[in-house]
Design a protein around this motif. Structure first.
Motif, PDB file in Angstrom:
ATOM      1  N   UNK A  63      37.028  26.202  41.144  1.00 51.35           N
ATOM      2  CA  UNK A  63      37.279  27.411  39.394  1.00 51.35           C
ATOM      3  C   UNK A  63      36.232  28.434  40.122  1.00 51.35           C
ATOM      4  N   UNK A  64      34.813  28.365  40.476  1.00 50.86           N
ATOM      5  CA  UNK A  64      33.936  29.313  40.692  1.00 50.86           C
ATOM      6  C   UNK A  64      35.112  30.121  41.779  1.00 50.86           C
ATOM      7  N   UNK A  65      35.447  29.295  43.117  1.00 47.42           N
ATOM      8  CA  UNK A  65      36.055  30.581  43.782  1.00 47.42           C
ATOM      9  C   UNK A  65      37.182  31.520  43.557  1.00 47.42           C
ATOM     10  N   UNK A  66      37.920  30.811  42.620  1.00 46.04           N
ATOM     11  CA  UNK A  66      39.372  31.863  42.208  1.00 46.04           C
ATOM     12  C   UNK A  66      39.182  32.810  41.579  1.00 46.04           C
ATOM     13  N   UNK A  67      37.825  32.173  40.273  1.00 46.52           N
ATOM     14  CA  UNK A  67      36.992  33.319  39.708  1.00 46.52           C
ATOM     15  C   UNK A  67      37.027  34.340  40.737  1.00 46.52           C
ATOM     16  N   UNK A  68      35.737  34.552  42.126  1.00 47.83           N
ATOM     17  CA  UNK A  68      35.692  34.941  42.377  1.00 47.83           C
ATOM     18  C   UNK A  68      36.476  35.795  42.682  1.00 47.83           C
ATOM     19  N   UNK A  69      38.054  35.437  43.479  1.00 49.95           N
ATOM     20  CA  UNK A  69      38.965  35.711  44.315  1.00 49.95           C
ATOM     21  C   UNK A  69      39.843  36.800  43.183  1.00 49.95           C
ATOM     22  N   UNK A  70      39.974  35.964  41.848  1.00 47.15           N
ATOM     23  CA  UNK A  70      40.640  36.982  40.764  1.00 47.15           C
ATOM     24  C   UNK A  70      39.824  38.336  40.612  1.00 47.15           C
ATOM     25  N   UNK A  71      38.430  38.295  40.665  1.00 44.95           N
ATOM     26  CA  UNK A  71      37.572  39.845  40.107  1.00 44.95           C
ATOM     27  C   UNK A  71      37.544  41.028  41.044  1.00 44.95           C
ATOM     28  N   UNK A  72      38.015  40.322  42.451  1.00 43.91           N
ATOM     29  CA  UNK A  72      37.921  40.681  43.433  1.00 43.91           C
ATOM     30  C   UNK A  72      39.120  41.126  43.463  1.00 43.91           C
ATOM     31  N   UNK A  73      40.381  41.270  43.154  1.00 43.99           N
ATOM     32  CA  UNK A  73      41.912  41.220  43.425  1.00 43.99           C
ATOM     33  C   UNK A  73      41.976  43.429  41.791  1.00 43.99           C
ATOM     34  N   UNK A  74      40.946  41.729  40.634  1.00 44.56           N
ATOM     35  CA  UNK A  74      41.115  42.933  39.596  1.00 44.56           C
ATOM     36  C   UNK A  74      40.388  44.092  39.464  1.00 44.56           C
ATOM     37  N   UNK A  75      39.574  43.960  40.796  1.00 47.39           N
ATOM     38  CA  UNK A  75      38.411  45.072  40.782  1.00 47.39           C
ATOM     39  C   UNK A  75      39.569  46.543  41.658  1.00 47.39           C
ATOM     40  N   UNK A  76      40.238  46.314  41.733  1.00 49.33           N
ATOM     41  CA  UNK A  76      40.925  47.312  43.137  1.00 49.33           C
ATOM     42  C   UNK A  76      41.892  47.693  41.603  1.00 49.33           C
ATOM     43  N   UNK A  77      42.105  46.813  41.047  1.00 44.91           N
ATOM     44  CA  UNK A  77      42.697  47.784  40.094  1.00 44.91           C
ATOM     45  C   UNK A  77      42.030  48.455  38.611  1.00 44.91           C
ATOM     46  N   UNK A  78      40.801  48.418  38.229  1.00 43.70           N
ATOM     47  CA  UNK A  78      40.543  48.614  36.999  1.00 43.70           C
ATOM     48  C   UNK A  78      40.036  50.231  36.928  1.00 43.70           C
ATOM     49  N   UNK A  79      40.484  50.860  38.137  1.00 45.55           N
ATOM     50  CA  UNK A  79      40.134  52.125  38.108  1.00 45.55           C
ATOM     51  C   UNK A  79      41.709  53.450  37.085  1.00 45.55           C
ATOM     52  N   UNK A  80      42.825  51.958  36.879  1.00 50.31           N
ATOM     53  CA  UNK A  80      44.081  52.142  36.123  1.00 50.31           C
ATOM     54  C   UNK A  80      44.037  51.737  35.141  1.00 50.31           C
ATOM     55  N   UNK A  81      44.385  52.692  34.216  1.00 48.01           N
ATOM     56  CA  UNK A  81      44.167  51.982  32.714  1.00 48.01           C
ATOM     57  C   UNK A  81      45.393  51.573  32.316  1.00 48.01           C
ATOM     58  N   UNK A  82      46.155  51.862  33.102  1.00 49.39           N
ATOM     59  CA  UNK A  82      48.171  51.592  32.529  1.00 49.39           C
ATOM     60  C   UNK A  82      48.180  50.089  33.220  1.00 49.39           C
ATOM     61  N   UNK A  83      47.388  49.929  34.517  1.00 46.40           N
ATOM     62  CA  UNK A  83      47.626  48.383  35.206  1.00 46.40           C
ATOM     63  C   UNK A  83      47.861  47.061  34.189  1.00 46.40           C
ATOM     64  N   UNK A  84      48.693  46.731  34.073  1.00 47.22           N
ATOM     65  CA  UNK A  84      48.525  45.516  34.006  1.00 47.22           C
ATOM     66  C   UNK A  84      48.690  44.286  35.081  1.00 47.22           C
ATOM     67  N   UNK A  85      48.890  42.900  34.225  1.00 48.52           N
ATOM     68  CA  UNK A  85      48.525  41.762  35.011  1.00 48.52           C
ATOM     69  C   UNK A  85      49.527  41.074  34.307  1.00 48.52           C
ATOM     70  N   UNK A  86      50.810  40.223  34.841  1.00 48.75           N
ATOM     71  CA  UNK A  86      51.692  39.159  33.495  1.00 48.75           C
ATOM     72  C   UNK A  86      51.561  38.208  34.168  1.00 48.75           C
ATOM     73  N   UNK A  87      50.929  37.077  33.500  1.00 42.98           N
ATOM     74  CA  UNK A  87      50.738  35.679  33.024  1.00 42.98           C
ATOM     75  C   UNK A  87      52.374  34.793  33.675  1.00 42.98           C
ATOM     76  N   UNK A  88      52.949  34.610  34.603  1.00 44.58           N
ATOM     77  CA  UNK A  88      54.356  33.882  35.049  1.00 44.58           C
ATOM     78  C   UNK A  88      54.845  33.225  34.100  1.00 44.58           C
ATOM     79  N   UNK A  89      54.247  32.067  34.487  1.00 46.60           N
ATOM     80  CA  UNK A  89      54.283  30.390  34.230  1.00 46.60           C
ATOM     81  C   UNK A  89      52.211  30.097  34.448  1.00 46.60           C
TER      82      UNK A  89
END
Length: 98
Positions: A63-89
């Motif tokens: 779970x800690x590793x998954x959270x690190x991965x999520x934070x790394x991916x999200x960091x690349x989009x934080x400068x885009x105020x309109x960027x969204x992540x969709x939870x598909x399922x």
């Protein structure tokens, strides 16, 4: 449990949680601003890891590793105020969509 997400660039990922607690934080078919998604994932995966600690005496490193991965991916989009992540399922361990 697996929660499948679509990142702002259209890529999709399966994310792991050792607990069904993510159901309390995400709704399938919902778009979340990147910072909000990252915060929700942090709360959900920390709570899930603590449930593992309560049961087995140690936190969930996956779970800690998954959270690190999520934070790394999200960091690349934080400068885009309109960027969204969709939870598909949300899928239970037996593969059933929740």
């Amino acid at each position: 449990m697996i929660f499948r997400v679509r990142w702002p660039d259209g890529a999709e990922s399966d994310c792991y949680s050792p607990s069904l607690v993510v159901r309390d934080h995400f709704t399938p078919g919902t778009d979340y601003p990147v910072a909000d998604f990252m915060d929700r994932a942090g709360v959900a995966l920390t709570e899930a890891s603590e449930r593992v600690r309560a049961r087995y005496g140690f936190p969930c490193s996956r779970a800690a590793g998954q959270l690190r991965t999520i934070r790394q991916i999200c960091a690349g989009f934080l400068d885009r105020p309109d960027a969204r992540v969709r939870v598909l399922s949300l899928e239970s361990p037996d593969g059933k969509t929740l």
